[in-house]
Write a protein that holds these residues in place. Sequence first.
Motif, PDB file in Angstrom:
ATOM      1  N   ALA A   7       0.810  -1.214   0.000  1.00 30.86           N
ATOM      2  CA  ALA A   7       0.000   0.000   0.000  1.00 30.86           C
ATOM      3  C   ALA A   7       0.846   1.268   0.000  1.00 30.86           C
ATOM      4  CB  ALA A   7      -0.929   0.009   1.214  1.00 30.86           C
ATOM      5  N   TRP A   8       2.083   1.175   0.488  1.00 29.83           N
ATOM      6  CA  TRP A   8       2.922   2.357   0.582  1.00 29.83           C
ATOM      7  C   TRP A   8       3.182   2.993  -0.784  1.00 29.83           C
ATOM      8  CZ3 TRP A   8       7.365   2.383  -2.230  1.00 29.83           C
ATOM      9  CH2 TRP A   8       7.838   1.146  -2.674  1.00 29.83           C
ATOM     10  N   ALA A   9       3.154   2.189  -1.847  1.00 26.52           N
ATOM     11  CA  ALA A   9       3.541   2.708  -3.161  1.00 26.52           C
ATOM     12  C   ALA A   9       2.599   3.805  -3.624  1.00 26.52           C
ATOM     13  CB  ALA A   9       3.579   1.572  -4.174  1.00 26.52           C
ATOM     14  N   ARG A  10       1.287   3.551  -3.590  1.00 26.55           N
ATOM     15  CA  ARG A  10       0.357   4.563  -4.074  1.00 26.55           C
ATOM     16  C   ARG A  10       0.287   5.759  -3.143  1.00 26.55           C
ATOM     17  NH1 ARG A  10      -3.026   0.211  -3.208  1.00 26.55           N
ATOM     18  NH2 ARG A  10      -4.337   0.283  -1.342  1.00 26.55           N
ATOM     19  N   ARG A  11       0.506   5.538  -1.840  1.00 24.68           N
ATOM     20  CA  ARG A  11       0.486   6.662  -0.911  1.00 24.68           C
ATOM     21  C   ARG A  11       1.675   7.583  -1.159  1.00 24.68           C
ATOM     22  NH1 ARG A  11      -0.818   2.561   4.049  1.00 24.68           N
ATOM     23  NH2 ARG A  11      -3.079   2.446   3.760  1.00 24.68           N
ATOM     24  N   ALA A  12       2.844   6.982  -1.334  1.00 27.29           N
ATOM     25  CA  ALA A  12       4.029   7.783  -1.647  1.00 27.29           C
ATOM     26  C   ALA A  12       3.855   8.485  -2.986  1.00 27.29           C
ATOM     27  CB  ALA A  12       5.265   6.892  -1.663  1.00 27.29           C
ATOM     28  N   ALA A  13       3.260   7.779  -3.954  1.00 26.39           N
ATOM     29  CA  ALA A  13       3.041   8.374  -5.272  1.00 26.39           C
ATOM     30  C   ALA A  13       2.096   9.572  -5.177  1.00 26.39           C
ATOM     31  CB  ALA A  13       2.469   7.324  -6.223  1.00 26.39           C
ATOM     32  N   ALA A  14       1.090   9.492  -4.304  1.00 27.56           N
ATOM     33  CA  ALA A  14       0.145  10.595  -4.152  1.00 27.56           C
ATOM     34  C   ALA A  14       0.850  11.840  -3.619  1.00 27.56           C
ATOM     35  CB  ALA A  14      -0.991  10.194  -3.215  1.00 27.56           C
ATOM     36  N   VAL A  15       1.677  11.661  -2.606  1.00 21.48           N
ATOM     37  CA  VAL A  15       2.391  12.805  -2.026  1.00 21.48           C
ATOM     38  C   VAL A  15       3.345  13.414  -3.050  1.00 21.48           C
ATOM     39  CG1 VAL A  15       3.977  13.531  -0.203  1.00 21.48           C
ATOM     40  CG2 VAL A  15       2.190  11.854   0.304  1.00 21.48           C
ATOM     41  N   LEU A  16       4.095  12.573  -3.734  1.00 21.17           N
ATOM     42  CA  LEU A  16       5.048  13.068  -4.724  1.00 21.17           C
ATOM     43  C   LEU A  16       4.337  13.747  -5.897  1.00 21.17           C
ATOM     44  CD1 LEU A  16       7.581  10.095  -4.788  1.00 21.17           C
ATOM     45  CD2 LEU A  16       7.905  12.361  -3.762  1.00 21.17           C
ATOM     46  N   ALA A  17       3.193  13.199  -6.300  1.00 19.20           N
ATOM     47  CA  ALA A  17       2.450  13.791  -7.418  1.00 19.20           C
ATOM     48  C   ALA A  17       1.933  15.176  -7.059  1.00 19.20           C
ATOM     49  CB  ALA A  17       1.291  12.883  -7.817  1.00 19.20           C
ATOM     50  N   MET A  18       1.413  15.345  -5.835  1.00 18.74           N
ATOM     51  CA  MET A  18       0.942  16.666  -5.418  1.00 18.74           C
ATOM     52  C   MET A  18       2.100  17.660  -5.403  1.00 18.74           C
ATOM     53  SD  MET A  18      -1.867  18.304  -4.478  1.00 18.74           S
ATOM     54  CE  MET A  18      -3.018  17.162  -3.691  1.00 18.74           C
ATOM     55  N   PHE A  19       3.242  17.228  -4.884  1.00 18.69           N
ATOM     56  CA  PHE A  19       4.425  18.096  -4.845  1.00 18.69           C
ATOM     57  C   PHE A  19       4.863  18.463  -6.256  1.00 18.69           C
ATOM     58  CE2 PHE A  19       9.026  18.696  -4.979  1.00 18.69           C
ATOM     59  CZ  PHE A  19       9.206  19.678  -4.014  1.00 18.69           C
ATOM     60  N   ALA A  20       4.906  17.477  -7.133  1.00 20.71           N
ATOM     61  CA  ALA A  20       5.346  17.728  -8.502  1.00 20.71           C
ATOM     62  C   ALA A  20       4.383  18.661  -9.229  1.00 20.71           C
ATOM     63  CB  ALA A  20       5.470  16.405  -9.260  1.00 20.71           C
ATOM     64  N   GLY A  21       3.073  18.454  -9.028  1.00 15.21           N
ATOM     65  CA  GLY A  21       2.097  19.322  -9.671  1.00 15.21           C
ATOM     66  C   GLY A  21       2.184  20.751  -9.169  1.00 15.21           C
ATOM     67  N   GLY A  22       2.341  20.911  -7.854  1.00 13.78           N
ATOM     68  CA  GLY A  22       2.488  22.252  -7.301  1.00 13.78           C
ATOM     69  C   GLY A  22       3.740  22.936  -7.809  1.00 13.78           C
ATOM     70  N   THR A  23       4.832  22.173  -7.904  1.00 10.93           N
ATOM     71  CA  THR A  23       6.082  22.732  -8.417  1.00 10.93           C
ATOM     72  C   THR A  23       5.942  23.163  -9.872  1.00 10.93           C
ATOM     73  OG1 THR A  23       7.381  21.330  -6.920  1.00 10.93           O
ATOM     74  CG2 THR A  23       8.529  22.275  -8.813  1.00 10.93           C
ATOM     75  N   ALA A  24       5.313  22.298 -10.682  1.00 10.90           N
ATOM     76  CA  ALA A  24       5.131  22.622 -12.095  1.00 10.90           C
ATOM     77  C   ALA A  24       4.273  23.872 -12.266  1.00 10.90           C
ATOM     78  CB  ALA A  24       4.493  21.437 -12.813  1.00 10.90           C
ATOM     79  N   GLY A  25       3.167  23.941 -11.520  1.00 10.22           N
ATOM     80  CA  GLY A  25       2.305  25.114 -11.612  1.00 10.22           C
ATOM     81  C   GLY A  25       3.016  26.380 -11.176  1.00 10.22           C
ATOM     82  N   ALA A  26       3.773  26.294 -10.083  1.00 11.98           N
ATOM     83  CA  ALA A  26       4.491  27.466  -9.581  1.00 11.98           C
ATOM     84  C   ALA A  26       5.543  27.941 -10.580  1.00 11.98           C
ATOM     85  CB  ALA A  26       5.142  27.139  -8.239  1.00 11.98           C
TER      86      ALA A  26
END
Length: 243
Positions: free
Chosen positions: A188-207
């Motif tokens: 289960a850790w894989a999708r949870r880690a992916a969710a956190v990283l995806a939010m960070f990556a999306g925020g970084t890209a938008g910024a």
Amino acid sequence: MSLSGVMDESAHPPRLPPLTALLVVLTFVTGMIEAVSLLALGPVFTAMQTGNVLFLAFGAAREGTLPALAPAVSLAAFAFGAVCGARLEGAAEALGRRWFVIGLGIEGGLILVAAGAGWGLTARYGEPTGRHMTVAALLAATMGMRNVTSMRVNVPGLPTTLVTRSMTSFLGGSALGQDGAFGYGTGAWARRAAAVLAMFAGGTAGALLVRAGWPVNWLLVPPGAVVLAVALAYLPQPRLHAR
């Protein structure tokens, strides 16, 4: 993956099945949307309404300099979008339609409508104009629908619009937390880690796009296009049934 869309915490190795991968992409989109909302239209949240509730509380206490009108507009628009999303997707499922694809199709379309409403609009932080708030309201209504879609799919650890629960579950089920209630010892850790990283990556890209000086309309075209691509990508997958 069951037809309910709910992933069994213990039955999957640490990999990303098709639905999970698509939800990770939607989480990335949320990061981009919130970056645009906070840095180019506000400050105002459109998906994470906890922030708007606090902004309103600070405004009610007359403390701080954050504007309260934009958060109030966003909250109202989000509520409208959530109600419309629930009625639409519930009716679509009752008729045997692909409510997940329909919901995402409308979401992508609304993001592009918001881009049209913000055509040529300069990114602005602090004291948003009427057009800025109009775009923010459209995005908030869209994210209200997205929250309904995410909760109907109900994949644990992937709410797509916030990462607090994903991060808590990831840490609780990690070698540090070692709590079986959070899936310790499973994949289960894989999708949870992916969710956190995806939010960070999306925020970084938008910024970064805001920093590059993109106008509001071009800031919103990429996330709108990505959501539509996700809807099309799910068409070959099994029909979902909300739990």
